[in-house]
Design an enzyme around this catalytic site. Sequence first.
Site, PDB file in Angstrom:
ATOM      1  N   CYS A 374      66.897  56.937  36.204  1.00 14.55           N
ATOM      2  CA  CYS A 374      66.550  58.249  36.776  1.00 14.55           C
ATOM      3  C   CYS A 374      65.053  58.412  36.997  1.00 14.55           C
ATOM      4  CB  CYS A 374      67.088  59.345  35.871  1.00 14.55           C
ATOM      5  SG  CYS A 374      68.855  59.196  35.678  1.00 14.55           S
ATOM      6  N   GLU A 375      64.490  57.608  37.846  1.00 12.38           N
ATOM      7  CA  GLU A 375      63.083  57.721  38.227  1.00 12.38           C
ATOM      8  C   GLU A 375      62.945  57.178  39.646  1.00 12.38           C
ATOM      9  OE1 GLU A 375      59.801  57.064  35.905  1.00 12.38           O
ATOM     10  OE2 GLU A 375      60.844  57.031  33.986  1.00 12.38           O
ATOM     11  N   TYR A 403      57.359  37.557  32.244  1.00 16.19           N
ATOM     12  CA  TYR A 403      57.153  39.009  32.133  1.00 16.19           C
ATOM     13  C   TYR A 403      58.343  39.787  32.715  1.00 16.19           C
ATOM     14  CZ  TYR A 403      52.555  37.002  31.324  1.00 16.19           C
ATOM     15  OH  TYR A 403      51.539  36.230  30.847  1.00 16.19           O
TER      16      TYR A 403
HETATM   17  N1  LLP Z   1      46.054  34.052  27.393  1.00 20.69           N
HETATM   18  C1  LLP Z   1      45.776  35.350  27.140  1.00 20.69           C
HETATM   19  C2  LLP Z   1      44.768  35.692  26.156  1.00 20.69           C
HETATM   20  C3  LLP Z   1      46.471  36.351  27.858  1.00 20.69           C
HETATM   21  O1  LLP Z   1      46.183  37.627  27.634  1.00 20.69           O
HETATM   22  C4  LLP Z   1      47.453  35.992  28.810  1.00 20.69           C
HETATM   23  C5  LLP Z   1      48.202  37.007  29.555  1.00 20.69           C
HETATM   24  C6  LLP Z   1      47.720  34.617  28.995  1.00 20.69           C
HETATM   25  C7  LLP Z   1      46.997  33.681  28.277  1.00 20.69           C
HETATM   26  C8  LLP Z   1      48.750  34.129  29.961  1.00 20.69           C
HETATM   27  O2  LLP Z   1      48.462  34.475  31.276  1.00 20.69           O
HETATM   28  P1  LLP Z   1      49.331  33.858  32.492  1.00 20.69           P
HETATM   29  O3  LLP Z   1      49.100  32.388  32.503  1.00 20.69           O
HETATM   30  O4  LLP Z   1      50.747  34.183  32.235  1.00 20.69           O
HETATM   31  O5  LLP Z   1      48.805  34.533  33.687  1.00 20.69           O
HETATM   32  N2  LLP Z   1      52.750  41.585  32.485  1.00 20.69           N
HETATM   33  C9  LLP Z   1      51.863  41.110  33.512  1.00 20.69           C
HETATM   34  C10 LLP Z   1      51.018  39.948  33.043  1.00 20.69           C
HETATM   35  C11 LLP Z   1      50.208  40.247  31.805  1.00 20.69           C
HETATM   36  C12 LLP Z   1      49.381  39.073  31.338  1.00 20.69           C
HETATM   37  C13 LLP Z   1      48.768  39.342  30.020  1.00 20.69           C
HETATM   38  N3  LLP Z   1      48.009  38.264  29.469  1.00 20.69           N
HETATM   39  C14 LLP Z   1      52.685  40.771  34.745  1.00 20.69           C
HETATM   40  O6  LLP Z   1      53.906  40.965  34.735  1.00 20.69           O
HETATM   41  O7  LLP Z   1      52.149  40.344  35.761  1.00 20.69           O
END
Ligand code: LLP
Length: 448
Positions: A374-375, A403
């Site tokens: 409901c949004e 994610y």
């Molecule tokens: N290392 C650190 C310290 C981080 O904060 C993150 C992600 C990663 C590694 C891994 O990053 P990646 O390789 O996955 O880009 N929920 C968001 C993404 C948040 C990422 C947070 N930190 C989305 O759905 O796009």
Amino acid sequence: MHSFHYCDGRLFCEDVDVTVAAERFGTPLYLYSASTILDHYQRLDDALSSLDHSICYAVKANTNRAILRLLRDAGAGFDIVSGGELFRVINAGADPAKCTFAGVGKSHQEIEYALEQGVYSFNIESEAELDYINEIASAKNQRAPIALRVNPDVEAQTHQYISTGKSENKFGIALEWAAKVYERASKMPAISIRGVQMHIGSQITEAAPFVAAIEKIAPLVSELKIKYAIEFFSIGGGLGIAYESSIASGSGDWWTSQRSHPLTIQQYVDAILPPLTRLGLRILLEPGRLLVGNAGILLTRVRYIKETAQKKFVIIDAGMNDLIRPALYGSYHEIVPVEKITEPSPQSSPSGRGGREAAGEGKTNKIDVVGPVCESGDFFAQDREMPELRAGDLLAVMSAGAYGFVMASNYNSRPLPAEALVRGDKVALIRKRQTLAELTRDEVDASF
Ligand code: LLP
């Protein structure tokens, strides 16, 4: 590489007909390809072979135990951000000594737990945290291995919510202050300096910000190597993935298509290798999305078609509680019919072979794909050109392996979806769908 492809008009994950998985486990269902995850890990590992390195999978991207085990068996270490993630990694049989512990707000309990388990490094985000860890480790007669997360103040050119390497972000310690903080740390009785860390953001699709950040931090790294004999430099994660592909048209490969993948693993490594090689130090990487993002899809069924004066809505059985990325970041996920919808031919082919025929004249129309929550923010696509869909059609929301499930919630009291893993021609349930009884199981009647 990814392992989702059409075969005779039906979507397959590796050698498994996706429809079969959806019928067996129900929808909404997260479905992952083991060989895609392992392929991505191997490609990155191979590309870095000239460097002393270690890949620490960022657990936050997908925490399912079966996936952690796959990566553990492939040789990965883990980057964790909470006591909960440490618990999961240990539960998956991985070695805490291969874990780096990140995060701006570690609690007393989490720090004690990580000290007891012997993590490889606490990646420290503030002086207050450094003092706190020193205090806790002193009380336990232990020394905490640490790295400072240094904020290089570079523009990562990504969504503002997932950009972390600018001075206005809450993350890390400013580069100009880092040397001083290291000096303080070196005098603390319960701290042992082990490395340096950075992470500038997520879903970054250009090499330039990574190179700029590494080059900015490199002089500090060299200085620390001499002064404190540090062991490693972690360059974080952040490498972006393709969210658009040519799977809808059935041609091409995600990794080679220009539009869909602006930065390949090889391009990324080619760019970062020269400044890293010059440092002569062990390099840690913390990829999350890169390893699991394209390896997962969210399977969902069309419940209703609803037409208003202005719009056509396709209402599906997955909601923003199952996959929040479009609602939270306005992010794009490709959505494809699991059974390919073809234009009607004069000699009509039976449904299920060569895909099903469109109800209309094979035309596409602009639709909103929305969930039952409901949004008005509960959407997966807006004004998207898609083939004519019908109630009951199975759809795949692509690139949902990172994610996705980890950010799912029980909003609107919707049970968490199930997860399944494919390997070759086998598919296994790796997380049961939550039951209604589980929704209220942990609630306690007030005793006053
Ligand atoms: N290392 C650190 C310290 C981080 O904060 C993150 C992600 C990663 C590694 C891994 O990053 P990646 O390789 O996955 O880009 N929920 C968001 C993404 C948040 C990422 C947070 N930190 C989305 O759905 O796009």
